[in-house]
Motif scaffolding. Sequence first.
Motif, short mmCIF file in Angstrom:
data_model
loop_
_atom_site.label_atom_id
_atom_site.label_comp_id
_atom_site.label_asym_id
_atom_site.label_seq_id
_atom_site.Cartn_x
_atom_site.Cartn_y
_atom_site.Cartn_z
N VAL A 39 0.84 -1.21 0.00
CA VAL A 39 0.00 0.00 0.00
C VAL A 39 0.88 1.26 0.00
O VAL A 39 1.65 1.47 0.93
N PRO A 40 0.77 2.10 -1.02
CA PRO A 40 1.61 3.30 -1.13
C PRO A 40 1.13 4.42 -0.20
O PRO A 40 0.19 5.15 -0.50
N ARG A 41 1.76 4.56 0.96
CA ARG A 41 1.30 5.53 1.97
C ARG A 41 1.35 6.97 1.47
O ARG A 41 0.55 7.81 1.89
N HIS A 42 2.25 7.26 0.52
CA HIS A 42 2.42 8.66 0.09
C HIS A 42 1.19 9.23 -0.61
O HIS A 42 1.00 10.44 -0.63
N ILE A 43 0.33 8.37 -1.17
CA ILE A 43 -0.84 8.93 -1.87
C ILE A 43 -1.91 9.39 -0.88
O ILE A 43 -2.84 10.11 -1.26
N PHE A 44 -1.77 9.01 0.39
CA PHE A 44 -2.79 9.35 1.39
C PHE A 44 -2.50 10.66 2.11
O PHE A 44 -3.31 11.11 2.92
N CYS A 96 -8.29 8.95 6.06
CA CYS A 96 -7.88 9.09 4.66
C CYS A 96 -7.94 7.75 3.92
O CYS A 96 -7.77 7.71 2.71
N GLY A 97 -8.14 6.65 4.68
CA GLY A 97 -8.28 5.35 4.04
C GLY A 97 -7.04 4.49 4.03
O GLY A 97 -7.04 3.40 3.45
N TYR A 98 -5.96 4.93 4.69
CA TYR A 98 -4.72 4.14 4.67
C TYR A 98 -4.86 2.83 5.43
O TYR A 98 -4.58 1.75 4.89
N GLN A 99 -5.31 2.91 6.69
CA GLN A 99 -5.51 1.67 7.46
C GLN A 99 -6.51 0.76 6.75
O GLN A 99 -6.31 -0.47 6.70
N THR A 100 -7.55 1.34 6.19
CA THR A 100 -8.56 0.56 5.45
C THR A 100 -7.91 -0.22 4.32
O THR A 100 -8.22 -1.40 4.10
N SER A 101 -7.02 0.45 3.60
CA SER A 101 -6.36 -0.18 2.44
C SER A 101 -5.46 -1.32 2.87
O SER A 101 -5.39 -2.36 2.20
N VAL A 102 -4.77 -1.14 4.00
CA VAL A 102 -3.94 -2.23 4.53
C VAL A 102 -4.84 -3.41 4.93
O VAL A 102 -4.54 -4.56 4.61
N LEU A 103 -5.96 -3.11 5.58
CA LEU A 103 -6.89 -4.17 5.97
C LEU A 103 -7.42 -4.92 4.75
O LEU A 103 -7.65 -6.13 4.82
N SER A 112 -16.12 0.04 6.54
CA SER A 112 -15.52 1.14 7.29
C SER A 112 -16.51 2.30 7.42
O SER A 112 -17.22 2.63 6.47
N ILE A 113 -16.54 2.91 8.61
CA ILE A 113 -17.45 4.02 8.89
C ILE A 113 -16.63 5.27 9.21
O ILE A 113 -15.69 5.22 10.01
N GLU A 114 -16.99 6.38 8.58
CA GLU A 114 -16.34 7.67 8.85
C GLU A 114 -17.41 8.72 9.12
O GLU A 114 -18.39 8.80 8.38
N HIS A 126 -9.11 7.42 -3.03
CA HIS A 126 -7.93 6.56 -2.88
C HIS A 126 -8.28 5.11 -3.19
O HIS A 126 -7.50 4.41 -3.84
N PHE A 127 -9.43 4.66 -2.72
CA PHE A 127 -9.83 3.26 -2.96
C PHE A 127 -10.02 3.00 -4.46
O PHE A 127 -9.67 1.93 -4.95
N ARG A 128 -10.56 4.01 -5.15
CA ARG A 128 -10.72 3.88 -6.62
C ARG A 128 -9.35 3.80 -7.29
O ARG A 128 -9.13 2.98 -8.18
N GLU A 129 -8.45 4.67 -6.84
CA GLU A 129 -7.10 4.70 -7.43
C GLU A 129 -6.38 3.37 -7.23
O GLU A 129 -5.67 2.89 -8.12
N LEU A 130 -6.60 2.75 -6.07
CA LEU A 130 -5.95 1.48 -5.76
C LEU A 130 -6.75 0.27 -6.25
O LEU A 130 -6.31 -0.87 -6.08
#
Length: 217
Positions: A39-44, A96-103, A112-114, A126-130
């Motif tokens: 997961v590329p953290r820099h995009i978040f 921002c969705g980083y932990q979500t993406s790792v999960l 996930s709820i925000e 971010h999820f679309r990009e990934l």
Amino acid sequence: MSALAGIGMTSQRTRERMIARLREQGIKDEVVLAAMLAVPRHIFVEEALASRAYEDVALPIGLNQTISQPYVVARMTELLRGGKNLGRVLEIGTGCGYQTSVLSKVASEVFSIERIAPLLTKAKNHFRELKLRNVKVKHGDGNDGLPEIAPFDGIIVTAGATHLPEELLRQLAVGGRMVIPVGSAEQMLTLVERLPGEYRKTGLEAVKFVPLLSGAV
């Protein structure tokens, strides 16, 4: 080169250095380490902070929220897995969705709820990009969880709670795990395991998260 690949301080080599540091810090779960590498953290983070994306620090993401330091993300994910494959996972606080993406790399399904709508919009981008296909998000109050989808094999809370939320405990499957920061003045990263007939609670290490708030904005 795509933004996902990164260059210089956001390159694959920089990410590999982050993984080496996580190993030194005691992260042993190879599935989690592979997810962190993928997961590329820099995009978040904001472009101005991208060069710091792989440092072991929390960084601001706007709206008084932060992206957790890599060690904390890896530690919480490792605790949630407990060495087992995860099916359905609930995350409270998409951010921002980083932990979500790792999960998404270690669980079959991630819900996930925000509570902050503009953050959720960023996370969805971010999820679309990934191209994450196994993540579903909701704008709402995380304290309520998702009773219509429960039970969950794992619940991860990325904001500090003053106490263990009863509603979330109810939504944890028997044999499941919840990882949550608990405390007022000082927060303790806490592991809750649901056993037949009881919950086992273990305090692990001091952490610092933004507070878990009610309501959606």
